[in-house]
Design a protein around this motif. Structure first.
Motif, PDB file in Angstrom:
ATOM      1  N   MET A  65       0.829  -1.197   0.000  1.00 23.55           N
ATOM      2  CA  MET A  65       0.000   0.000   0.000  1.00 23.55           C
ATOM      3  C   MET A  65       0.873   1.261   0.000  1.00 23.55           C
ATOM      4  N   GLU A  66       0.786   1.999  -1.100  1.00 26.67           N
ATOM      5  CA  GLU A  66       1.521   3.264  -1.247  1.00 26.67           C
ATOM      6  C   GLU A  66       3.023   3.066  -1.056  1.00 26.67           C
ATOM      7  N   VAL A  67       3.545   1.968  -1.611  1.00 27.86           N
ATOM      8  CA  VAL A  67       4.963   1.646  -1.506  1.00 27.86           C
ATOM      9  C   VAL A  67       5.652   1.703  -2.870  1.00 27.86           C
ATOM     10  N   VAL A  68       4.959   1.278  -3.909  1.00 28.77           N
ATOM     11  CA  VAL A  68       5.559   1.108  -5.232  1.00 28.77           C
ATOM     12  C   VAL A  68       6.284   2.368  -5.697  1.00 28.77           C
ATOM     13  N   GLU A  69       5.699   3.522  -5.447  1.00 28.90           N
ATOM     14  CA  GLU A  69       6.301   4.763  -5.934  1.00 28.90           C
ATOM     15  C   GLU A  69       7.519   5.193  -5.125  1.00 28.90           C
ATOM     16  N   HIS A  70       7.943   4.356  -4.172  1.00 28.93           N
ATOM     17  CA  HIS A  70       9.118   4.658  -3.356  1.00 28.93           C
ATOM     18  C   HIS A  70      10.270   3.682  -3.576  1.00 28.93           C
ATOM     19  N   VAL A  71      10.098   2.679  -4.423  1.00 28.80           N
ATOM     20  CA  VAL A  71      11.142   1.675  -4.636  1.00 28.80           C
ATOM     21  C   VAL A  71      11.882   1.941  -5.950  1.00 28.80           C
ATOM     22  N   SER A  72      13.126   1.495  -6.027  1.00 27.17           N
ATOM     23  CA  SER A  72      13.920   1.772  -7.229  1.00 27.17           C
ATOM     24  C   SER A  72      13.698   0.744  -8.334  1.00 27.17           C
ATOM     25  N   ASP A  73      13.416  -0.512  -7.985  1.00 26.81           N
ATOM     26  CA  ASP A  73      13.192  -1.543  -9.002  1.00 26.81           C
ATOM     27  C   ASP A  73      11.781  -2.098  -8.828  1.00 26.81           C
ATOM     28  N   VAL A  74      10.827  -1.467  -9.490  1.00 29.38           N
ATOM     29  CA  VAL A  74       9.413  -1.810  -9.334  1.00 29.38           C
ATOM     30  C   VAL A  74       9.134  -3.243  -9.774  1.00 29.38           C
ATOM     31  N   GLY A  75       9.690  -3.645 -10.896  1.00 28.29           N
ATOM     32  CA  GLY A  75       9.470  -4.999 -11.394  1.00 28.29           C
ATOM     33  C   GLY A  75       9.921  -6.053 -10.406  1.00 28.29           C
ATOM     34  N   MET A  76      11.123  -5.887  -9.863  1.00 32.32           N
ATOM     35  CA  MET A  76      11.633  -6.843  -8.887  1.00 32.32           C
ATOM     36  C   MET A  76      10.754  -6.849  -7.638  1.00 32.32           C
ATOM     37  N   PHE A  77      10.375  -5.673  -7.178  1.00 32.02           N
ATOM     38  CA  PHE A  77       9.546  -5.579  -5.976  1.00 32.02           C
ATOM     39  C   PHE A  77       8.221  -6.314  -6.159  1.00 32.02           C
ATOM     40  N   LEU A  78       7.530  -6.064  -7.273  1.00 29.44           N
ATOM     41  CA  LEU A  78       6.239  -6.716  -7.504  1.00 29.44           C
ATOM     42  C   LEU A  78       6.394  -8.223  -7.717  1.00 29.44           C
ATOM     43  N   ASN A  79       7.468  -8.640  -8.385  1.00 28.95           N
ATOM     44  CA  ASN A  79       7.712 -10.075  -8.552  1.00 28.95           C
ATOM     45  C   ASN A  79       7.954 -10.750  -7.221  1.00 28.95           C
ATOM     46  N   ARG A  80       8.683 -10.097  -6.322  1.00 25.45           N
ATOM     47  CA  ARG A  80       8.923 -10.675  -4.981  1.00 25.45           C
ATOM     48  C   ARG A  80       7.624 -10.750  -4.183  1.00 25.45           C
ATOM     49  N   CYS A  81       6.791  -9.719  -4.289  1.00 28.49           N
ATOM     50  CA  CYS A  81       5.480  -9.748  -3.620  1.00 28.49           C
ATOM     51  C   CYS A  81       4.648 -10.907  -4.156  1.00 28.49           C
ATOM     52  N   ALA A  82       4.609 -11.061  -5.480  1.00 24.71           N
ATOM     53  CA  ALA A  82       3.828 -12.141  -6.100  1.00 24.71           C
ATOM     54  C   ALA A  82       4.372 -13.503  -5.695  1.00 24.71           C
ATOM     55  N   ALA A  83       5.683 -13.631  -5.573  1.00 15.73           N
ATOM     56  CA  ALA A  83       6.289 -14.909  -5.197  1.00 15.73           C
ATOM     57  C   ALA A  83       5.931 -15.313  -3.772  1.00 15.73           C
ATOM     58  N   MET A  84       5.592 -14.355  -2.926  1.00 18.65           N
ATOM     59  CA  MET A  84       5.229 -14.655  -1.537  1.00 18.65           C
ATOM     60  C   MET A  84       3.751 -14.996  -1.377  1.00 18.65           C
ATOM     61  N   LEU A  85       3.005 -14.948  -2.456  1.00 16.51           N
ATOM     62  CA  LEU A  85       1.560 -15.152  -2.405  1.00 16.51           C
ATOM     63  C   LEU A  85       1.209 -16.623  -2.611  1.00 16.51           C
ATOM     64  N   LYS A  86       0.369 -17.158  -1.725  1.00 15.29           N
ATOM     65  CA  LYS A  86      -0.127 -18.524  -1.882  1.00 15.29           C
ATOM     66  C   LYS A  86      -1.078 -18.580  -3.075  1.00 15.29           C
ATOM     67  N   PRO A  87      -1.186 -19.744  -3.741  1.00 13.26           N
ATOM     68  CA  PRO A  87      -2.221 -19.879  -4.766  1.00 13.26           C
ATOM     69  C   PRO A  87      -3.592 -19.594  -4.147  1.00 13.26           C
ATOM     70  N   GLY A  88      -4.379 -18.770  -4.807  1.00  9.29           N
ATOM     71  CA  GLY A  88      -5.680 -18.383  -4.282  1.00  9.29           C
ATOM     72  C   GLY A  88      -5.613 -17.263  -3.267  1.00  9.29           C
ATOM     73  N   GLY A  89      -4.390 -16.828  -2.887  1.00 19.83           N
ATOM     74  CA  GLY A  89      -4.232 -15.725  -1.944  1.00 19.83           C
ATOM     75  C   GLY A  89      -4.522 -14.398  -2.629  1.00 19.83           C
ATOM     76  N   MET A  90      -4.524 -13.335  -1.843  1.00 20.10           N
ATOM     77  CA  MET A  90      -4.878 -12.019  -2.354  1.00 20.10           C
ATOM     78  C   MET A  90      -3.718 -11.054  -2.178  1.00 20.10           C
ATOM     79  N   MET A  91      -3.416 -10.317  -3.252  1.00 18.07           N
ATOM     80  CA  MET A  91      -2.403  -9.272  -3.211  1.00 18.07           C
ATOM     81  C   MET A  91      -3.099  -7.950  -3.514  1.00 18.07           C
TER      82      MET A  91
END
Length: 123
Positions: free
Chosen positions: A13-39
């Motif tokens: 929440m309101e983090v993406v615009e503060h990180v230097s590598d957005v793609g890596m950040f979102l990929n790491r978030c997605a990798a921590m998500l269980k199947p059927g989980g919510m991001m």
């Protein structure tokens, strides 16, 4: 945290615009998500309206935030789509977040021009 640990809910929440590598950040978030989980991701849209209101207006004119708080180039254009080669969460909902200065209140909206939220389901 164990690198293989997975979660039912991942919030960015309101983090993406503060990180230097957005793609890596979102990929790491997605990798921590269980199947059927919510991001849930909320961020600034990357367009001139968001720049004028969220950065110039909030940081420089109204001084609600320190100057330089947001990295506008790290915000996500709302129409960004993941590469088909990458396994990404499936977007299930999108909504704008707008501020009414007269009511001093934030609310959900169909207007995603400045701030918006995306809900995605892990696959």
């Amino acid at each position: 945290m164990d690198a293989r640990e997975r979660f039912d809910i991942v919030l960015a929440m309101e983090v993406v615009e503060h990180v230097s590598d957005v793609g890596m950040f979102l990929n790491r978030c997605a990798a921590m998500l269980k199947p059927g989980g919510m991001m849930v991701v909320s961020t600034l849209n990357r367009n001139w309206k968001s720049f004028a209101l969220a950065i110039v207006g909030a940081e420089y004119v109204l001084r609600w935030l320190p100057r330089g708080t947001h990295q506008w180039t790290s915000s996500l254009p709302r129409r960004t789509r993941a590469s088909p080669a990458q396994q990404q969460p499936r977007i299930t909902e999108q909504a704008g977040v707008v501020y009414s200065p007269f009511a001093d209140k934030w609310s959900l909206s169909s207007d995603m021009d400045v701030n918006y939220m995306v809900v995605a389901e892990g696959i």
